[in-house]
Design a protein around this motif. Structure first.
Motif, PDB file in Angstrom:
ATOM      1  N   VAL A 240       0.870  -1.179   0.000  1.00 34.55           N
ATOM      2  CA  VAL A 240       0.000   0.000   0.000  1.00 34.55           C
ATOM      3  C   VAL A 240       0.910   1.232   0.000  1.00 34.55           C
ATOM      4  O   VAL A 240       1.906   1.281   0.745  1.00 34.55           O
ATOM      5  CB  VAL A 240      -0.916  -0.018   1.255  1.00 34.55           C
TER       6      VAL A 240
ATOM      7  N   ARG B 231      -1.084   4.095   3.899  1.00 30.91           N
ATOM      8  CA  ARG B 231      -0.899   2.999   4.857  1.00 30.91           C
ATOM      9  C   ARG B 231      -1.633   3.310   6.162  1.00 30.91           C
ATOM     10  O   ARG B 231      -1.822   4.456   6.536  1.00 30.91           O
ATOM     11  CB  ARG B 231       0.595   2.770   5.139  1.00 30.91           C
TER      12      ARG B 231
ATOM     13  N   GLY C 296      -6.689   1.087   6.482  1.00 31.92           N
ATOM     14  CA  GLY C 296      -7.606  -0.011   6.165  1.00 31.92           C
ATOM     15  C   GLY C 296      -7.546  -0.496   4.724  1.00 31.92           C
ATOM     16  O   GLY C 296      -8.335  -1.368   4.327  1.00 31.92           O
TER      17      GLY C 296
ATOM     18  N   GLY D 175      -5.068  -2.176   3.060  1.00 27.78           N
ATOM     19  CA  GLY D 175      -4.578  -3.558   2.990  1.00 27.78           C
ATOM     20  C   GLY D 175      -5.653  -4.545   3.419  1.00 27.78           C
ATOM     21  O   GLY D 175      -5.860  -5.588   2.779  1.00 27.78           O
ATOM     22  N   THR D 176      -6.344  -4.198   4.495  1.00 29.46           N
ATOM     23  CA  THR D 176      -7.425  -5.074   4.992  1.00 29.46           C
ATOM     24  C   THR D 176      -8.504  -5.235   3.929  1.00 29.46           C
ATOM     25  O   THR D 176      -9.015  -6.338   3.696  1.00 29.46           O
ATOM     26  CB  THR D 176      -8.045  -4.455   6.263  1.00 29.46           C
TER      27      THR D 176
ATOM     28  N   THR E 198       4.450  -5.713   9.387  1.00 30.55           N
ATOM     29  CA  THR E 198       3.858  -6.547   8.321  1.00 30.55           C
ATOM     30  C   THR E 198       3.231  -7.806   8.920  1.00 30.55           C
ATOM     31  O   THR E 198       2.099  -8.177   8.587  1.00 30.55           O
ATOM     32  CB  THR E 198       4.947  -6.937   7.294  1.00 30.55           C
TER      33      THR E 198
HETATM   34  C1  LIG Z   1       1.419  -4.325   5.280  1.00 31.59           C
HETATM   35  C2  LIG Z   1       0.464  -3.434   4.504  1.00 31.59           C
HETATM   36  C3  LIG Z   1       0.105  -4.086   3.159  1.00 31.59           C
HETATM   37  C4  LIG Z   1      -0.807  -3.269   5.335  1.00 31.59           C
HETATM   38  O1  LIG Z   1      -1.717  -2.426   4.672  1.00 31.59           O
HETATM   39  P1  LIG Z   1      -2.372  -1.185   5.461  1.00 31.59           P
HETATM   40  O2  LIG Z   1      -3.411  -0.601   4.606  1.00 31.59           O
HETATM   41  O3  LIG Z   1      -1.272  -0.272   5.913  1.00 31.59           O
HETATM   42  O4  LIG Z   1      -2.976  -1.926   6.736  1.00 31.59           O
HETATM   43  P2  LIG Z   1      -4.391  -1.667   7.448  1.00 31.59           P
HETATM   44  O5  LIG Z   1      -4.590  -0.199   7.644  1.00 31.59           O
HETATM   45  O6  LIG Z   1      -5.461  -2.387   6.718  1.00 31.59           O
HETATM   46  O7  LIG Z   1      -4.101  -2.361   8.858  1.00 31.59           O
HETATM   47  C5  LIG Z   1      -5.004  -3.259   9.462  1.00 31.59           C
HETATM   48  C6  LIG Z   1      -4.454  -3.697  10.795  1.00 31.59           C
HETATM   49  O8  LIG Z   1      -3.205  -4.359  10.638  1.00 31.59           O
HETATM   50  C7  LIG Z   1      -2.348  -4.067  11.760  1.00 31.59           C
HETATM   51  N1  LIG Z   1      -1.198  -3.312  11.272  1.00 31.59           N
HETATM   52  C8  LIG Z   1      -1.021  -2.782  10.032  1.00 31.59           C
HETATM   53  N2  LIG Z   1       0.187  -2.186   9.931  1.00 31.59           N
HETATM   54  C9  LIG Z   1       0.774  -2.336  11.133  1.00 31.59           C
HETATM   55  C10 LIG Z   1       2.043  -1.928  11.682  1.00 31.59           C
HETATM   56  N3  LIG Z   1       2.932  -1.256  10.945  1.00 31.59           N
HETATM   57  N4  LIG Z   1       2.320  -2.242  12.959  1.00 31.59           N
HETATM   58  C11 LIG Z   1       1.432  -2.930  13.724  1.00 31.59           C
HETATM   59  N5  LIG Z   1       0.209  -3.341  13.269  1.00 31.59           N
HETATM   60  C12 LIG Z   1      -0.102  -3.053  11.991  1.00 31.59           C
HETATM   61  C13 LIG Z   1      -3.181  -3.216  12.716  1.00 31.59           C
HETATM   62  O9  LIG Z   1      -3.835  -4.095  13.612  1.00 31.59           O
HETATM   63  C14 LIG Z   1      -4.191  -2.575  11.771  1.00 31.59           C
HETATM   64  O10 LIG Z   1      -5.401  -2.226  12.414  1.00 31.59           O
HETATM   65  P3  LIG Z   1      -5.540  -0.795  13.175  1.00 31.59           P
HETATM   66  O11 LIG Z   1      -5.119   0.239  12.161  1.00 31.59           O
HETATM   67  O12 LIG Z   1      -6.981  -0.751  13.527  1.00 31.59           O
HETATM   68  O13 LIG Z   1      -4.604  -0.858  14.329  1.00 31.59           O
HETATM   69  C15 LIG Z   1       1.040  -2.015   4.222  1.00 31.59           C
HETATM   70  O14 LIG Z   1       1.241  -1.327   5.442  1.00 31.59           O
HETATM   71  C16 LIG Z   1       2.338  -2.020   3.450  1.00 31.59           C
HETATM   72  O15 LIG Z   1       2.338  -1.849   2.233  1.00 31.59           O
HETATM   73  N6  LIG Z   1       3.456  -2.223   4.146  1.00 31.59           N
HETATM   74  C17 LIG Z   1       4.770  -2.184   3.526  1.00 31.59           C
HETATM   75  C18 LIG Z   1       4.979  -3.303   2.558  1.00 31.59           C
HETATM   76  C19 LIG Z   1       4.762  -4.664   3.156  1.00 31.59           C
HETATM   77  O16 LIG Z   1       4.982  -4.900   4.337  1.00 31.59           O
HETATM   78  N7  LIG Z   1       4.338  -5.591   2.264  1.00 31.59           N
HETATM   79  C20 LIG Z   1       4.308  -6.991   2.583  1.00 31.59           C
HETATM   80  C21 LIG Z   1       5.689  -7.551   2.385  1.00 31.59           C
HETATM   81  S1  LIG Z   1       5.770  -9.264   2.762  1.00 31.59           S
END
Ligand SMILES: CC(C)(COP(=O)(O)OP(=O)(O)OC[C@H]1O[C@@H](n2cnc3c(N)ncnc32)[C@H](O)[C@@H]1OP(=O)(O)O)[C@@H](O)C(=O)NCCC(=O)NCCS
Length: 152
Positions: free
Chosen positions: A72, A77, A80, A82-83, A118
């Motif tokens: 994302v 980021r 929500g 990713g969810t 992640t």
């Molecule tokens: C991982 C990723 C895809 C998640 O997508 P996102 O849209 O940021 O995540 P969401 O907002 O849907 O998060 C849902 C829940 O996940 C958990 N969460 C997400 N990111 C988190 C973090 N950095 N630390 C702790 N918990 C986390 C939380 O419980 C969160 O709920 P909350 O916001 O109510 O606390 C995104 O942050 C991303 O692109 N990260 C970098 C790349 C990556 O890690 N890709 C996968 C490589 S294997």
């Protein structure tokens, strides 16, 4: 409003990965994922025409499917997106009678705050760690996480 669409956008996928250097900092890996974005099953999170998130799928077998890539854009980021991507994918896979979704990421024995986040994300989506192993594409630990898509 963010919508999720099943279509490919390799250019935007590459831009999102380049904006996340803590996870996708290796040039060869970025190029490889950009190629994957043109060939694998692709879901996009879209905000007013802009691709802000991407998830790619690799169906190794008919029943278990691998979440090959999810990313994302940093601007979106923690909101929500990713969810929402994972939820839409699960809904489609259940309709195709897919039983399991698996994902591989960096294991917790390798200290990295970004990957700890992640793994927390995958856990929040309902994935559980199955096994950590080394030698899967890099020298460090990889954890395989799984989620059952069976509804009982
Ligand atoms: C991982 C990723 C895809 C998640 O997508 P996102 O849209 O940021 O995540 P969401 O907002 O849907 O998060 C849902 C829940 O996940 C958990 N969460 C997400 N990111 C988190 C973090 N950095 N630390 C702790 N918990 C986390 C939380 O419980 C969160 O709920 P909350 O916001 O109510 O606390 C995104 O942050 C991303 O692109 N990260 C970098 C790349 C990556 O890690 N890709 C996968 C490589 S294997």
């Amino acid at each position: 409003m963010i919508t999720v669409e099943q279509r490919q956008d390799p250019q935007a996928t590459e831009q999102i990965l380049r904006a996340l250097p803590s996870w996708f900092g290796i040039e060869d890996a970025i190029r490889s994922y950009a190629e994957d974005a043109a060939t694998k099953i692709s879901y996009l999170a879209v905000d007013a025409g802009r691709t802000v998130g991407v998830a790619l799928l690799e169906p190794h077998f008919p029943e278990p499917v691998e979440l090959w890539l999810i990313a994302v854009h940093p601007d979106y980021r923690g909101q929500g997106v990713g969810t929402k991507l994972v939820a839409e994918i699960e809904q489609d896979l259940r309709q195709q009678a897919v039983s399991f979704l698996q994902v591989k990421t960096v294991g917790e024995s390798f200290e990295h705050a970004g990957y700890a986040g992640t793994r927390a994300f995958y856990r929040s989506c309902g994935f559980q760690p199955l096994e950590e192993m080394t030698g899967l594409g890099w020298d460090g630990p990889t954890v395989i996480m799984v989620k059952s898509l069976h509804t009982v």
